[in-house]
Design a protein around this motif. Sequence first.
Motif, PDB file in Angstrom:
ATOM      1  N   THR A  91       0.839  -1.199   0.000  1.00  0.00           N
ATOM      2  CA  THR A  91       0.000   0.000   0.000  1.00  0.00           C
ATOM      3  C   THR A  91       0.870   1.244   0.000  1.00  0.00           C
ATOM      4  O   THR A  91       0.612   2.188  -0.752  1.00  0.00           O
ATOM      5  N   GLN A  92       1.907   1.252   0.820  1.00  0.00           N
ATOM      6  CA  GLN A  92       2.829   2.394   0.859  1.00  0.00           C
ATOM      7  C   GLN A  92       3.482   2.602  -0.499  1.00  0.00           C
ATOM      8  O   GLN A  92       3.612   3.736  -0.963  1.00  0.00           O
ATOM      9  N   GLN A  93       3.888   1.509  -1.144  1.00  0.00           N
ATOM     10  CA  GLN A  93       4.512   1.613  -2.459  1.00  0.00           C
ATOM     11  C   GLN A  93       3.524   2.135  -3.499  1.00  0.00           C
ATOM     12  O   GLN A  93       3.883   2.961  -4.344  1.00  0.00           O
ATOM     13  N   LEU A  94       2.292   1.675  -3.410  1.00  0.00           N
ATOM     14  CA  LEU A  94       1.265   2.137  -4.346  1.00  0.00           C
ATOM     15  C   LEU A  94       1.024   3.633  -4.190  1.00  0.00           C
ATOM     16  O   LEU A  94       0.963   4.374  -5.177  1.00  0.00           O
ATOM     17  N   ILE A  95       0.909   4.093  -2.953  1.00  0.00           N
ATOM     18  CA  ILE A  95       0.700   5.519  -2.698  1.00  0.00           C
ATOM     19  C   ILE A  95       1.891   6.326  -3.207  1.00  0.00           C
ATOM     20  O   ILE A  95       1.717   7.344  -3.882  1.00  0.00           O
ATOM     21  N   ALA A  96       3.097   5.864  -2.898  1.00  0.00           N
ATOM     22  CA  ALA A  96       4.293   6.571  -3.353  1.00  0.00           C
ATOM     23  C   ALA A  96       4.338   6.644  -4.877  1.00  0.00           C
ATOM     24  O   ALA A  96       4.653   7.694  -5.445  1.00  0.00           O
ATOM     25  N   SER A  97       3.990   5.549  -5.537  1.00  0.00           N
ATOM     26  CA  SER A  97       3.978   5.545  -6.998  1.00  0.00           C
ATOM     27  C   SER A  97       2.912   6.481  -7.544  1.00  0.00           C
ATOM     28  O   SER A  97       3.147   7.225  -8.501  1.00  0.00           O
ATOM     29  N   ALA A  98       1.732   6.450  -6.936  1.00  0.00           N
ATOM     30  CA  ALA A  98       0.641   7.314  -7.398  1.00  0.00           C
ATOM     31  C   ALA A  98       1.009   8.785  -7.244  1.00  0.00           C
ATOM     32  O   ALA A  98       0.671   9.608  -8.098  1.00  0.00           O
ATOM     33  N   LEU A  99       1.707   9.117  -6.177  1.00  0.00           N
ATOM     34  CA  LEU A  99       2.089  10.513  -5.945  1.00  0.00           C
ATOM     35  C   LEU A  99       3.136  11.006  -6.938  1.00  0.00           C
ATOM     36  O   LEU A  99       3.323  12.212  -7.087  1.00  0.00           O
ATOM     37  N   ALA A 156      -3.110  15.127 -13.557  1.00  0.00           N
ATOM     38  CA  ALA A 156      -4.229  14.571 -14.329  1.00  0.00           C
ATOM     39  C   ALA A 156      -4.285  13.050 -14.199  1.00  0.00           C
ATOM     40  O   ALA A 156      -5.366  12.471 -14.092  1.00  0.00           O
ATOM     41  N   ASP A 157      -3.125  12.397 -14.181  1.00  0.00           N
ATOM     42  CA  ASP A 157      -3.089  10.947 -14.020  1.00  0.00           C
ATOM     43  C   ASP A 157      -3.506  10.543 -12.602  1.00  0.00           C
ATOM     44  O   ASP A 157      -4.199   9.545 -12.415  1.00  0.00           O
ATOM     45  N   ARG A 158      -3.072  11.322 -11.590  1.00  0.00           N
ATOM     46  CA  ARG A 158      -3.515  11.056 -10.219  1.00  0.00           C
ATOM     47  C   ARG A 158      -5.024  11.203 -10.115  1.00  0.00           C
ATOM     48  O   ARG A 158      -5.685  10.451  -9.395  1.00  0.00           O
ATOM     49  N   ALA A 159      -5.584  12.150 -10.842  1.00  0.00           N
ATOM     50  CA  ALA A 159      -7.031  12.352 -10.836  1.00  0.00           C
ATOM     51  C   ALA A 159      -7.736  11.113 -11.382  1.00  0.00           C
ATOM     52  O   ALA A 159      -8.759  10.687 -10.841  1.00  0.00           O
ATOM     53  N   VAL A 160      -7.195  10.529 -12.425  1.00  0.00           N
ATOM     54  CA  VAL A 160      -7.781   9.319 -13.006  1.00  0.00           C
ATOM     55  C   VAL A 160      -7.740   8.185 -11.981  1.00  0.00           C
ATOM     56  O   VAL A 160      -8.732   7.479 -11.770  1.00  0.00           O
ATOM     57  N   VAL A 161      -6.604   8.027 -11.317  1.00  0.00           N
ATOM     58  CA  VAL A 161      -6.459   6.971 -10.307  1.00  0.00           C
ATOM     59  C   VAL A 161      -7.420   7.216  -9.148  1.00  0.00           C
ATOM     60  O   VAL A 161      -8.128   6.302  -8.707  1.00  0.00           O
ATOM     61  N   ALA A 162      -7.468   8.448  -8.649  1.00  0.00           N
ATOM     62  CA  ALA A 162      -8.364   8.775  -7.534  1.00  0.00           C
ATOM     63  C   ALA A 162      -9.815   8.524  -7.900  1.00  0.00           C
ATOM     64  O   ALA A 162     -10.589   7.979  -7.103  1.00  0.00           O
ATOM     65  N   ASN A 163     -10.187   8.895  -9.102  1.00  0.00           N
ATOM     66  CA  ASN A 163     -11.562   8.693  -9.546  1.00  0.00           C
ATOM     67  C   ASN A 163     -11.885   7.203  -9.650  1.00  0.00           C
ATOM     68  O   ASN A 163     -12.978   6.768  -9.278  1.00  0.00           O
ATOM     69  N   ALA A 164     -10.948   6.407 -10.129  1.00  0.00           N
ATOM     70  CA  ALA A 164     -11.173   4.960 -10.234  1.00  0.00           C
ATOM     71  C   ALA A 164     -11.337   4.336  -8.848  1.00  0.00           C
ATOM     72  O   ALA A 164     -12.209   3.483  -8.639  1.00  0.00           O
TER      73      ALA A 164
END
Length: 91
Positions: free
Chosen positions: A5-13, A18-26
């Motif tokens: 989970t920590q790695q996923l958050i770090a990668s998402a950040l 715009a890409d973070r928005a897509v991930v957050a929306n999903a």
Amino acid sequence: MSESTQQLIASALQLAPADRAVVANAILASLEGFHRDEPGEVCGAWSDELVARLQESRRQLDEGEFTEYDDGSLNARFAELKAKAAARSQS
């Protein structure tokens, strides 16, 4: 919070806003209909916090706003919520 989970958050950040928005929306879409009494690790105050943050994220996405979070503040907040959940489960 698990290491994955920590790695996923770090990668998402690391993604562009715009890409973070897509991930957050999903992620938000995957939680539609989420009920706080469902079994699992997400419960109580954490589920309330999660829903509030996701609703705020959706509002920011809808209005074209983005909030930057640094790893330190996210990790501190997750640790705080994890401690509250652990204390609640012991009582």
